[in-house]
Scaffold this motif. Structure first.
Motif, PDB file in Angstrom:
ATOM      1  N   SER A  62      51.668  36.221  46.114  1.00 45.46           N
ATOM      2  CA  SER A  62      51.476  35.095  45.354  1.00 45.46           C
ATOM      3  C   SER A  62      50.526  33.868  46.007  1.00 45.46           C
ATOM      4  CB  SER A  62      53.020  34.404  44.842  1.00 45.46           C
ATOM      5  OG  SER A  62      53.727  35.355  44.379  1.00 45.46           O
ATOM      6  N   ASP A  63      50.879  33.799  47.302  1.00 43.29           N
ATOM      7  CA  ASP A  63      50.024  33.028  47.921  1.00 43.29           C
ATOM      8  C   ASP A  63      48.293  33.410  47.933  1.00 43.29           C
ATOM      9  OD1 ASP A  63      49.545  30.792  50.001  1.00 43.29           O
ATOM     10  OD2 ASP A  63      48.960  32.449  51.229  1.00 43.29           O
ATOM     11  N   TYR A  64      48.509  34.863  48.191  1.00 43.86           N
ATOM     12  CA  TYR A  64      47.027  35.358  48.226  1.00 43.86           C
ATOM     13  C   TYR A  64      46.491  35.072  46.761  1.00 43.86           C
ATOM     14  CZ  TYR A  64      43.635  38.932  47.983  1.00 43.86           C
ATOM     15  OH  TYR A  64      42.305  39.668  47.968  1.00 43.86           O
ATOM     16  N   ALA A  65      47.116  35.078  45.813  1.00 42.33           N
ATOM     17  CA  ALA A  65      46.553  34.831  44.455  1.00 42.33           C
ATOM     18  C   ALA A  65      46.355  33.431  44.214  1.00 42.33           C
ATOM     19  CB  ALA A  65      47.567  35.658  43.274  1.00 42.33           C
ATOM     20  N   ALA A  66      46.973  32.616  44.698  1.00 45.70           N
ATOM     21  CA  ALA A  66      46.580  31.261  44.525  1.00 45.70           C
ATOM     22  C   ALA A  66      45.553  30.672  45.417  1.00 45.70           C
ATOM     23  CB  ALA A  66      47.961  30.230  45.137  1.00 45.70           C
ATOM     24  N   ARG A  67      45.146  31.481  46.556  1.00 47.02           N
ATOM     25  CA  ARG A  67      43.954  31.076  47.061  1.00 47.02           C
ATOM     26  C   ARG A  67      42.764  31.672  46.702  1.00 47.02           C
ATOM     27  NH1 ARG A  67      44.523  34.055  52.026  1.00 47.02           N
ATOM     28  NH2 ARG A  67      46.459  34.679  51.734  1.00 47.02           N
ATOM     29  N   LEU A  68      42.841  32.798  45.835  1.00 45.70           N
ATOM     30  CA  LEU A  68      42.036  33.673  45.120  1.00 45.70           C
ATOM     31  C   LEU A  68      41.496  32.728  43.999  1.00 45.70           C
ATOM     32  CD1 LEU A  68      42.851  37.310  44.528  1.00 45.70           C
ATOM     33  CD2 LEU A  68      40.971  36.409  45.884  1.00 45.70           C
ATOM     34  N   THR A  69      42.514  32.049  43.220  1.00 39.23           N
ATOM     35  CA  THR A  69      42.202  31.321  42.200  1.00 39.23           C
ATOM     36  C   THR A  69      41.514  29.947  42.497  1.00 39.23           C
ATOM     37  OG1 THR A  69      44.378  31.885  41.195  1.00 39.23           O
ATOM     38  CG2 THR A  69      43.209  29.981  40.505  1.00 39.23           C
ATOM     39  N   ALA A  70      41.822  29.536  43.924  1.00 35.85           N
ATOM     40  CA  ALA A  70      41.104  28.405  44.369  1.00 35.85           C
ATOM     41  C   ALA A  70      39.384  28.662  44.685  1.00 35.85           C
ATOM     42  CB  ALA A  70      41.779  27.925  45.626  1.00 35.85           C
ATOM     43  N   LEU A  71      39.364  29.794  44.574  1.00 36.53           N
ATOM     44  CA  LEU A  71      37.715  30.123  44.875  1.00 36.53           C
ATOM     45  C   LEU A  71      37.071  29.706  43.564  1.00 36.53           C
ATOM     46  CD1 LEU A  71      37.942  33.971  46.448  1.00 36.53           C
ATOM     47  CD2 LEU A  71      37.386  31.440  47.492  1.00 36.53           C
ATOM     48  N   ASP A  72      35.829  29.405  44.032  1.00 39.52           N
ATOM     49  CA  ASP A  72      34.712  28.867  42.902  1.00 39.52           C
ATOM     50  C   ASP A  72      34.520  30.051  42.076  1.00 39.52           C
ATOM     51  OD1 ASP A  72      34.717  26.147  43.602  1.00 39.52           O
ATOM     52  OD2 ASP A  72      33.038  26.572  44.671  1.00 39.52           O
ATOM     53  N   ARG A  76      41.877  32.372  37.079  1.00 44.33           N
ATOM     54  CA  ARG A  76      43.226  32.802  37.429  1.00 44.33           C
ATOM     55  C   ARG A  76      43.434  34.241  37.963  1.00 44.33           C
ATOM     56  NH1 ARG A  76      42.408  33.523  32.024  1.00 44.33           N
ATOM     57  NH2 ARG A  76      43.233  35.310  31.235  1.00 44.33           N
ATOM     58  N   VAL A  77      44.528  34.594  38.502  1.00 42.69           N
ATOM     59  CA  VAL A  77      44.709  35.761  38.908  1.00 42.69           C
ATOM     60  C   VAL A  77      46.061  36.173  38.135  1.00 42.69           C
ATOM     61  CG1 VAL A  77      45.480  37.342  40.943  1.00 42.69           C
ATOM     62  CG2 VAL A  77      43.759  35.502  41.234  1.00 42.69           C
ATOM     63  N   GLU A  78      45.893  37.553  37.597  1.00 35.09           N
ATOM     64  CA  GLU A  78      47.001  38.123  36.663  1.00 35.09           C
ATOM     65  C   GLU A  78      47.621  39.394  37.496  1.00 35.09           C
ATOM     66  OE1 GLU A  78      45.632  39.209  33.119  1.00 35.09           O
ATOM     67  OE2 GLU A  78      45.866  36.841  32.333  1.00 35.09           O
ATOM     68  N   GLY A  79      48.929  39.508  37.555  1.00 33.63           N
ATOM     69  CA  GLY A  79      49.514  40.631  38.271  1.00 33.63           C
ATOM     70  C   GLY A  79      50.950  40.638  37.747  1.00 33.63           C
ATOM     71  N   ALA A 112      41.442  39.421  39.071  1.00 35.27           N
ATOM     72  CA  ALA A 112      41.073  38.097  39.046  1.00 35.27           C
ATOM     73  C   ALA A 112      40.229  37.764  37.763  1.00 35.27           C
ATOM     74  CB  ALA A 112      40.459  37.901  40.354  1.00 35.27           C
ATOM     75  N   ILE A 113      40.234  36.949  37.047  1.00 28.13           N
ATOM     76  CA  ILE A 113      39.577  36.597  35.940  1.00 28.13           C
ATOM     77  C   ILE A 113      38.721  35.627  36.130  1.00 28.13           C
ATOM     78  CG2 ILE A 113      39.535  35.924  33.309  1.00 28.13           C
ATOM     79  CD1 ILE A 113      41.391  38.361  34.328  1.00 28.13           C
ATOM     80  N   SER A 114      37.297  35.983  35.877  1.00 25.18           N
ATOM     81  CA  SER A 114      36.147  34.984  36.100  1.00 25.18           C
ATOM     82  C   SER A 114      35.384  34.811  34.811  1.00 25.18           C
ATOM     83  CB  SER A 114      35.238  35.605  37.429  1.00 25.18           C
ATOM     84  OG  SER A 114      34.093  34.773  37.355  1.00 25.18           O
ATOM     85  N   SER A 163      50.776  41.154  29.326  1.00 29.01           N
ATOM     86  CA  SER A 163      50.079  40.316  30.326  1.00 29.01           C
ATOM     87  C   SER A 163      49.077  41.066  31.231  1.00 29.01           C
ATOM     88  CB  SER A 163      51.225  40.010  31.360  1.00 29.01           C
ATOM     89  OG  SER A 163      51.617  40.936  32.009  1.00 29.01           O
ATOM     90  N   SER A 164      48.696  42.377  30.642  1.00 29.04           N
ATOM     91  CA  SER A 164      47.795  43.060  31.538  1.00 29.04           C
ATOM     92  C   SER A 164      46.385  42.693  31.057  1.00 29.04           C
ATOM     93  CB  SER A 164      48.110  44.495  31.154  1.00 29.04           C
ATOM     94  OG  SER A 164      48.170  45.062  29.813  1.00 29.04           O
ATOM     95  N   SER A 165      46.262  41.699  30.535  1.00 32.46           N
ATOM     96  CA  SER A 165      44.724  41.314  30.049  1.00 32.46           C
ATOM     97  C   SER A 165      44.180  41.997  28.927  1.00 32.46           C
ATOM     98  CB  SER A 165      43.784  41.349  31.262  1.00 32.46           C
ATOM     99  OG  SER A 165      44.352  40.712  32.242  1.00 32.46           O
ATOM    100  N   ALA A 166      45.061  42.614  28.161  1.00 30.80           N
ATOM    101  CA  ALA A 166      44.770  43.209  26.790  1.00 30.80           C
ATOM    102  C   ALA A 166      43.742  44.055  26.836  1.00 30.80           C
ATOM    103  CB  ALA A 166      44.642  42.100  25.775  1.00 30.80           C
ATOM    104  N   CYS A 167      42.709  43.730  27.364  1.00 33.96           N
ATOM    105  CA  CYS A 167      41.443  44.594  27.438  1.00 33.96           C
ATOM    106  C   CYS A 167      40.576  44.548  28.587  1.00 33.96           C
ATOM    107  CB  CYS A 167      40.630  43.887  26.237  1.00 33.96           C
ATOM    108  SG  CYS A 167      39.073  45.069  25.992  1.00 33.96           S
TER     109      CYS A 167
END
Length: 661
Positions: free
Chosen positions: A476-486, A490-493, A543-545, A622-626
């Motif tokens: 979860s901390d790793y996902a938060a740091r990923l989300t902080a990247l430009d 968001r990160v789903e999992g 990781a959704i960009s 929640s699996s990002s549907a597509c």
């Protein structure tokens, strides 16, 4: 006296009717004399070889691949293989973008969704179709355009990507849109099919333009229709023979569909180039009063030698492409070398044989006013010094510095844009508007939520159980740091869970408490969420960009993602379309994603795998549907029916009573 002495001491070719000192250029002189002596059999054999090659060349396109642009040993390719092996992402699918002819139609409305159900009703009888996933099955607005007037649905297949290409027409015939509605198909099958059709169309257009232009240039150079036709005739023999050899090689080695264009254009250029040398020298030797046999022999010994060594140099240069990891780039090197071999081969066999058969008639059908026609004895014979090219060369050599300085300046200015070159991986948008799969692909990229179909896929291998509190907190901390990247929204999992009553994300401790519950007491959807994102000790994160994955901005952030530590004892691998683009060899013209490659426009991540029918009903919304599949550029949708509405990013039904403490 001196000439007589040399004649006595140098071997001479007498038997073939040509007198040439063998010590001048032994090998090529002998070859030229040999070809002249057996000119008719050699010409006939060359034509028969080309005819046989032409028959085989008609099957070449069917043996070629639209992929092969990726390094199959790369990290993203390994992610693809693991998703396939561990998460069951092994089949293909087709996407349909569905629209109403009524402006401002509501794609979420019951009539619109009934129209989709009616359109796909025929697919239920197709054994190749394992399911249809869309808004009606998931309630997920990711299947709806941002304007709300269009939707897409995913036709899941039990076919491989390659097999789906042949099924496109049959699937299309089974999708019948009601009056007032239209649809467009895209995905690996449609894109690959359109790619082949468009490649053939472009090739025909290129030939329709290049051949007449080349013919006019050759006529202007030779001032004779017959002489100008010789290089084109050689090209007409070399190209189908090259394509036949490519077909043979393609039976054992993956060859890109783009070698068709390369073989045609390179074959035309080289055949004209080498033939131009030999024909020009042959005509020059005739003007000097040589016999036909002597002219053929000297042409092969001089211009033929230059063409042969030029071909060897070109083949060696193209062979350097064999060092690349991408199969498509290697195939270009192979195809280029085969084209060179065929072009040189026909230029050194068929061409001198035909020149020997034509003799002085090579200058027939002369174009008056461009160059004086070669006549019989008594006419003034122009000397080489009278050539305008000769005068130009002499002028350059008299003032080399005065010429080279401005030429270098022009070349530097012309090459300056390369300093601002930004390499990217083009998608299906490289095809012209009007190509169905291209238009649908562009619609998915521009009209629907950006990045939803092309996530950055991260596989994290954890030392303990994925549901351990320590693991949940670390990832979860790793996902938060990923989300902080430009560039990452968001990160789903498996730990991206929202409380449907408040809409808030659960904290890592709350998520751990949920997973600590006995299976019988867990809220509905949790087990499906685990199945979607977890296999053994491997956790998949998406990781959704919003950035287009083929653009440098997206591929440029992959090194930062890979450099981000996930936690003690946790190892990660990064894949997806942007990661694949970051790994594509420099100057590759297109890319896709595949264990063996894909067509241009294909995205690379398979974060929502194709699932077996018995598993499909339990997939979490929640699996990002597509997600774009690895080789197919096709979405695989996840679907889940709940007692209430589906909240994106959460498996919780609305009726779940309270957050766990």
């Amino acid at each position: 006296m001196q000439s007589s002495w040399l004649t006595k001491r140098m071997p001479i070719l007498y038997g073939l009717g040509v007198v040439v000192p063998l010590r001048v250029i032994p090998m090529f002189s002998r070859w030229g004399a040999f070809v002249y002596r057996f000119r008719r059999p050699i010409a006939i054999v060359a034509i028969l070889v080309a005819i046989a090659g032409g028959a085989m060349a008609t099957r070449t396109s069917s043996a070629l691949s639209s992929g092969g642009w990726l390094d199959t040993s790369s990290e993203s390719a390994d992610v693809v293989a693991r998703l396939d092996r561990e998460f069951g992402a092994g089949k293909s699918s087709v996407i349909a973008v569905f629209r109403s002819a009524t402006p401002g139609a509501d794609a979420t409305s019951a009539p619109f969704q009934r129209a989709i159900s009616t359109a796909v009703a025929g697919l239920a009888r197709d054994a190749r179709v394992t399911g249809v996933v869309g808004f009606a099955e998931t309630g997920d607005r990711r299947f709806i355009s941002q304007a709300g007037d269009a939707a897409y649905f995913v036709v899941e297949l039990n076919l491989t990507d390659e097999a789906s290409v042949e099924a496109v027409d049959a699937l299309r015939s089974e999708i019948t849109a009601p009056a007032g509605y239209t649809y467009q198909l895209t995905g690996y099958g449609p894109i690959t099919r359109d790619s082949a059709v468009q490649s053939e169309k472009d090739l025909q257009q290129a030939e329709g333009v290049s051949l007449p232009v080349a013919a006019l240039v050759l006529i202007a150079v030779f001032a004779s229709v017959i002489a100008a036709g010789m290089p084109l005739l050689v090209a007409g023999l070399a190209i189908p023979t090259s394509l036949a050899l490519i077909y043979v090689v393609a039976q054992a080695v993956e060859m890109s569909v783009f070698v068709l264009n390369i073989a045609t254009m390179l074959g035309l250029a080289l055949a004209i180039d080498y033939s131009l040398f030999i024909v020009s020298r042959y005509r020059e030797e005739l003007r000097r009063g040589r016999t036909v046999g002597e002219a053929v022999t000297r042409s092969v010994a001089t211009a033929g030698k230059a063409a042969a060594f030029s071909g060897i140099a070109v083949a060696i240069g193209l062979s350097g492409l064999l060092l690349f990891e991408a199969p498509a780039i290697r195939s270009i090197g192979i195809a280029g070398a085969l084209v060179v071999i065929c072009s040189v081969g026909f230029a050194m066999t068929f061409l001198p044989a035909v020149l020997g058969m034509f003799g002085p008639r090579i200058n027939a059908l002369s174009i008056g006013g461009l160059r004086r026609r070669i006549r019989s004895e008594g006419d003034e014979i122009p000397t080489p010094e009278s050539s305008r090219w000769e005068r130009l060369a002499l002028a350059v050599m008299r003032r080399p510095l005065a010429v080279i300085a401005p030429v270098l300046l022009v070349l530097l200015v012309a090459g300056a844009p390369v300093l601002h070159l930004e390499q990217g991986v083009p998608g299906a948008e490289i095809y012209p508007p009007g190509v169905e799969s291209r238009d649908a692909y562009v619609a998915l990229q521009t009209e629907f939520a950006p990045g939803e179909t092309t996530p950055i896929v991260i596989l994290a291998d954890v030392p303990g159980s994925p549901t351990d509190p320590a693991t949940i907190r670390a990832l979860s901390d790793y996902a938060a740091r990923l989300t902080a990247l430009d560039g990452i929204d968001r990160v789903e999992g498996p730990y991206t869970i929202r409380n449907p009553q408040t809409g808030e994300l659960l904290t890592p401790d709350q998520v751990a408490a949920v997973y600590a519950l006995p299976e019988a007491r867990r809220p509905a959807g949790i087990d499906a969420l685990l199945h979607e994102y977890v296999r053994g000790r491997t956790v998949r994160l998406d990781a959704i960009s919003p950035l287009p994955p083929a653009r440098p901005a997206a591929t440029g952030m992959i090194p930062a993602v890979r450099a981000l530590p996930a936690g003690d004892g946790i190892t990660t691998q990064v894949g997806g379309s942007a990661a694949t683009g970051d790994e594509v060899p420099a100057l590759a013209p297109s890319s896709g994603s595949s264990r063996t490659g894909t067509s241009p426009g294909c995205s690379t991540s398979r974060s929502s795998a194709t699932r077996s029918p018995e598993r499909r009903s339990s997939c979490s919304a929640s699996s990002s549907a597509c997600r774009w599949t690895t080789r197919s550029s096709c979405c695989h949708g996840s679907r889940r029916r709940t007692a209430g509405r589906v909240i994106t990013g959460s498996p919780w039904p609305r009726a779940w009573p309270a957050r766990p403490e």
